[in-house]
Write a protein that holds these residues in place. Sequence first.
Motif, short mmCIF file in Angstrom:
data_model
loop_
_atom_site.label_atom_id
_atom_site.label_comp_id
_atom_site.label_asym_id
_atom_site.label_seq_id
_atom_site.Cartn_x
_atom_site.Cartn_y
_atom_site.Cartn_z
N ALA A 1 0.94 -1.19 0.04
CA ALA A 1 -0.07 0.00 0.00
C ALA A 1 0.85 1.33 -0.01
O ALA A 1 0.42 2.23 -0.57
N PHE B 1 2.63 1.45 -3.40
CA PHE B 1 1.54 2.11 -4.58
C PHE B 1 1.26 3.47 -4.13
O PHE B 1 1.34 4.31 -5.45
N GLU B 2 1.15 3.72 -3.07
CA GLU B 2 0.80 5.40 -2.86
C GLU B 2 2.18 6.26 -3.37
O GLU B 2 1.87 7.27 -3.90
N VAL C 1 1.87 6.51 -7.20
CA VAL C 1 0.90 7.27 -7.23
C VAL C 1 1.21 8.93 -7.35
O VAL C 1 0.88 9.72 -8.16
N ALA D 1 -5.49 4.36 -3.98
CA ALA D 1 -4.25 4.32 -3.19
C ALA D 1 -4.95 4.69 -1.91
O ALA D 1 -4.26 3.92 -0.92
N LYS E 1 -4.81 1.84 1.42
CA LYS E 1 -4.24 2.42 2.65
C LYS E 1 -5.21 2.22 3.77
O LYS E 1 -4.59 1.73 4.94
#
Length: 222
Positions: A116, A119-120, A123, A147, A151
């Motif tokens: 998570a 991925f954030e 982004v 995202a 999370k």
Amino acid sequence: MREADPGGHVGVSVESASAWVRAWADAIATNKQALTKLDSAIGDGDHGTNMDRGMKAAVDKLAGSAAADVGTVFKTVGMALVSKVGGAGGPLYGSLFMQMGSAAGGESELSPEGFATAFEAGVNGVVARGKAARGDKTMLDALLPAAEALKEAVGQGTSWPDALRRAEEAAREGMEATIPLVARKGRASYLGERSAGHQDPGATSSHLLVECATETLAKGSS
Ligand code: ADP
Ligand code: MG
């Protein structure tokens, strides 16, 4: 705390990360015409072909490399996209994967929290490169809510497959919400008000990315 998974591990391995990339490449190939049609309405009609070319190159590169960690898988994809795709979409997705790869580092497996976070970071890499915000009618309208949802769900101890499903729902809602928007970034912004009434191609390919995550990253977990 998340309960121990009796069926195996919970996390993102080199294998599942690679499977995610291949699944997205397949989904892009399957939806190539549809993506191109969306881009014809508000852009120059190349999003499907651009992404298909880039992801085919990424899958080839991945197959030819023996990535030992998740970060290398993502960086390999990012480099392929940056080098093979012109226009806005390829380099923006290139940033997503490069930043995700940097955040993943040399881990051979990411925990749900680790994924998570990575991925954030990916982004945020798209934000840094494209300088777009939510509501500008871009891929970020799908990616940012996804995202955030991932999370939040992981933080609440939601099961990993359910957390991924919530991210997919958020991406889908964000994608659909681009339809009435007037584009403020990218080629579609040249159309001004006439860009309203069409779904954004980049938000559509981003939704596919998150949808593929629900199908590949939760393998082996319940
Ligand atoms: P191009 O617009 O150069 O032809 P593509 O057709 O491959 O590139 O990709 C278009 C998509 O890129 C758009 O649908 C939008 O989602 C995304 N996009 C364009 N500009 C930006 C930006 N500045 N930030 C984020 N996404 C963007
Ligand atoms: Mg285009």
